[in-house]
Design a protein around this motif. Sequence first.
Motif, short mmCIF file in Angstrom:
data_model
loop_
_atom_site.label_atom_id
_atom_site.label_comp_id
_atom_site.label_asym_id
_atom_site.label_seq_id
_atom_site.Cartn_x
_atom_site.Cartn_y
_atom_site.Cartn_z
N LEU A 94 67.93 2.65 16.47
CA LEU A 94 67.73 3.90 15.76
C LEU A 94 69.19 4.25 15.64
O LEU A 94 69.52 5.07 14.36
N HIS A 95 70.13 3.60 16.14
CA HIS A 95 71.69 3.96 15.51
C HIS A 95 71.76 3.35 14.05
O HIS A 95 72.21 4.00 13.15
N TYR A 96 71.18 2.13 13.86
CA TYR A 96 71.32 1.74 12.51
C TYR A 96 70.14 2.10 11.58
O TYR A 96 70.32 2.17 10.44
N VAL A 97 69.14 2.51 12.18
CA VAL A 97 67.98 3.13 11.13
C VAL A 97 68.13 4.34 10.89
O VAL A 97 67.85 4.80 9.72
N PHE A 98 68.65 5.29 11.99
CA PHE A 98 68.41 6.70 11.80
C PHE A 98 70.02 7.05 11.72
O PHE A 98 70.26 7.88 10.70
N ASP A 99 70.75 7.08 12.79
CA ASP A 99 72.04 7.62 13.00
C ASP A 99 72.82 7.38 12.02
O ASP A 99 73.62 8.58 11.28
N LEU A 100 73.11 6.38 11.48
CA LEU A 100 74.19 6.09 10.32
C LEU A 100 73.65 6.57 9.12
O LEU A 100 74.57 7.10 8.28
N TRP A 101 72.46 6.30 9.00
CA TRP A 101 71.91 6.74 7.64
C TRP A 101 71.78 8.41 7.29
O TRP A 101 72.00 8.91 6.44
N ALA A 102 71.28 9.04 8.51
CA ALA A 102 71.36 10.46 8.41
C ALA A 102 72.66 11.09 8.45
O ALA A 102 72.90 12.10 7.62
N LYS B 298 84.36 -3.58 12.79
CA LYS B 298 83.02 -4.52 12.41
C LYS B 298 83.44 -6.07 12.85
O LYS B 298 83.01 -6.87 12.39
N GLU B 299 84.09 -5.96 13.88
CA GLU B 299 84.36 -7.32 14.54
C GLU B 299 83.20 -7.61 15.34
O GLU B 299 82.66 -6.74 16.12
N GLN B 300 82.79 -8.83 15.46
CA GLN B 300 81.91 -9.68 16.25
C GLN B 300 82.55 -10.20 17.63
O GLN B 300 83.59 -10.54 17.41
N PHE B 301 81.84 -9.96 18.66
CA PHE B 301 82.31 -10.35 19.94
C PHE B 301 81.66 -11.55 20.18
O PHE B 301 80.48 -11.59 20.31
N THR B 302 82.42 -12.53 20.19
CA THR B 302 81.77 -14.16 20.20
C THR B 302 81.80 -14.57 21.84
O THR B 302 81.07 -15.72 21.99
N ALA B 303 82.57 -13.95 22.53
CA ALA B 303 82.77 -14.41 24.01
C ALA B 303 82.29 -13.40 24.91
O ALA B 303 83.32 -12.60 25.34
N LEU B 304 81.21 -13.14 25.59
CA LEU B 304 80.71 -12.09 26.39
C LEU B 304 80.13 -12.38 27.63
O LEU B 304 80.27 -11.63 28.69
N LEU B 305 79.59 -13.49 27.56
CA LEU B 305 78.70 -13.94 28.66
C LEU B 305 79.68 -14.23 30.20
O LEU B 305 79.16 -13.74 31.11
N HIS B 306 80.79 -14.42 29.98
CA HIS B 306 81.85 -14.61 30.99
C HIS B 306 82.03 -13.15 31.93
O HIS B 306 82.42 -13.36 32.92
N HIS B 307 81.71 -12.30 31.07
CA HIS B 307 81.91 -11.13 31.74
C HIS B 307 80.65 -10.72 32.78
O HIS B 307 80.64 -9.73 33.65
N ILE B 308 79.72 -11.76 32.77
CA ILE B 308 78.51 -11.48 33.58
C ILE B 308 78.86 -12.18 34.92
O ILE B 308 78.78 -13.45 35.22
N THR B 309 79.70 -11.53 35.91
CA THR B 309 80.30 -12.26 37.05
C THR B 309 79.26 -12.06 38.20
O THR B 309 78.49 -11.17 38.17
N VAL B 310 79.56 -12.75 39.16
CA VAL B 310 78.78 -12.58 40.45
C VAL B 310 78.87 -11.24 41.20
O VAL B 310 78.00 -10.58 41.44
N ASP B 311 80.30 -10.79 41.08
CA ASP B 311 80.53 -9.31 41.39
C ASP B 311 79.75 -8.30 40.51
O ASP B 311 79.22 -7.23 41.05
N ARG B 312 79.65 -8.51 39.23
CA ARG B 312 78.93 -7.54 38.59
C ARG B 312 77.33 -7.47 38.74
O ARG B 312 76.82 -6.63 38.67
N VAL C 264 66.85 -7.71 16.64
CA VAL C 264 68.09 -8.74 16.79
C VAL C 264 69.13 -8.93 15.66
O VAL C 264 70.28 -9.14 15.84
N ARG C 265 68.62 -8.69 14.32
CA ARG C 265 69.74 -8.62 13.59
C ARG C 265 70.81 -7.45 13.53
O ARG C 265 71.80 -7.72 13.35
N PHE C 266 70.38 -6.26 14.11
CA PHE C 266 71.08 -5.19 14.32
C PHE C 266 72.25 -5.74 15.41
O PHE C 266 73.30 -5.41 15.41
N LEU C 267 71.74 -6.45 16.50
CA LEU C 267 72.92 -6.82 17.55
C LEU C 267 73.71 -7.75 17.02
O LEU C 267 74.79 -7.68 17.63
N GLU C 268 73.38 -8.67 16.29
CA GLU C 268 73.85 -9.62 15.81
C GLU C 268 75.16 -9.02 14.85
O GLU C 268 76.12 -9.72 14.26
N HIS C 269 74.95 -7.66 14.24
CA HIS C 269 76.11 -7.22 13.62
C HIS C 269 77.44 -6.93 14.42
O HIS C 269 78.70 -7.11 14.07
#
Length: 492
Positions: A275-283, A69-83, A223-228
């Motif tokens: 669909l993970h939030y709408v269907f998979d978890l529910w099903a 259930k953890e939110q990841f608040t620092a991800l953009l720095h993984h978008i490097t020139v090499d990546r 967007v709300r699903f992504l923000e989980h």
Amino acid sequence: MMNGREKSDSAVLARKPANNAGKSAAEWVERRAGTKGNMGHSNTCRAQNRESVSQGLERVRQAARQRKKEQFTALLHHITVDRLRESFYALKRNAAPGVDGMTWWYYEAELDEHLQRLHTQVLSGAFRAKPVRRQYIPKPDGKQRPLGIAALEDKIVQRAVVEVLNAIYEEDFLGFSYGFRPGRSQHDALDALATAITRTPVNWILDADIRSFFDSVSQDWLVRFLEHRIGDERIIRLVRKWLKAGVLENGELSISDTGTPQGAVVSPLLANVYLHYVFDLWANRWRRREAKGNVIILRYADDVVVGFEHEADARQFWDAMRLRLEEFSLALHPDKTRLLEFGRYAAVNRQSRGLSRPETFAFLGFIFICGRSRRGAFQLQRKTRGDRMRAKLRQVKEELRRRMHDPIPAMGRWLQQVVRGYFAYHAVPTNSRVLGAFRYHVTDLWRRTLRRRSQKDAMTWERMNRLADAWLPQPRILHPWPDQRFAVKHPR
């Protein structure tokens, strides 16, 4: 309720699990995708799938696995020139350009300068998503499928973002979700479904089709699903830019509050998140709490197949699924969604009631049939869809007409690639007759093309068969039986 029954190998094979069941087997053994192309980097380690991945993403993956259930608040720095560079080289060289007209080869000429500028724009928030260019491709049923061709730099950034987000969501997605995931092919989904139907006592199949899924997705809900899980507003802002970039068609720009552009690099991941939030978890929760008998579930993108032991469970799930999708702006296609009696005992049960043979259903280009082996036992058979084969033969006919005056060896080499590629996907057990029919029709189309080159050309079948034997692969089964390959990938 597992006592006395053979245990499943993965989530897709799971009977109705106990309410306190732990993590599904497939979630323990599924392969994880690593970063390709960075074997020379010093800051790498070995992951479970033996591919080289960056230490930063490996830490993200471990955190996602341990803290669900953890939110990841620092991800953009993984978008490097090499990546970004790796993302660029992963793109198709000869792909059609987007609205910017930029080609892969032109961009590569000054790659370092382009990537440095692009990296600066992404980190500073100055990156601007461009509209996708609308293009239509024919579907097997004669209709047109809309595709969105993104600009080159959008593709580069999208692929890099997807790689970072996969480190999180590959730990969250359930075992019965197969579409567009690293290390999970269409044949993996086909194997899982065939093994589940064969091993699990299911008698009813719900073949569900979500109507116009990619055009109906609610961007607000997405967007709300992504923000989980994603607390980095810069990543969310990038996704919003792509969703709001719009579509350019015939010089007119249209922007919608619903849908994701088909053909964009980021769209499959966004669809799986939705669909993970709408269907998979529910099903999965419905299977644990509501079902009275065994239930199997398999989803490949927006194609859903659910198997049930009891008809009452199937109809209850169908009604509940319809209501669930409506809550999130989705709907089942009324003509393509159907419930059919199917499984190991379907033929016997229907015969006892004076009914005909069980109906069939299609999934990922194959028709699933309740058949019999040579010994008379139940055998799940798969056969290539007739409309798919006819569509492929039409393409071969048109291309042969264009190549009519090419030398015979050149035509033979091209047809060899076509037939070999067709067999690579369709050469599954119980499908040998279709393979032979496809090779025969390709040979016949080649013969007719050669006869049209000259009115005096008497291309006999005897000579044509010699040409076919020289150039075209013979039909043979290339894939193992589904349960054999499934057992290798899921040792439990």
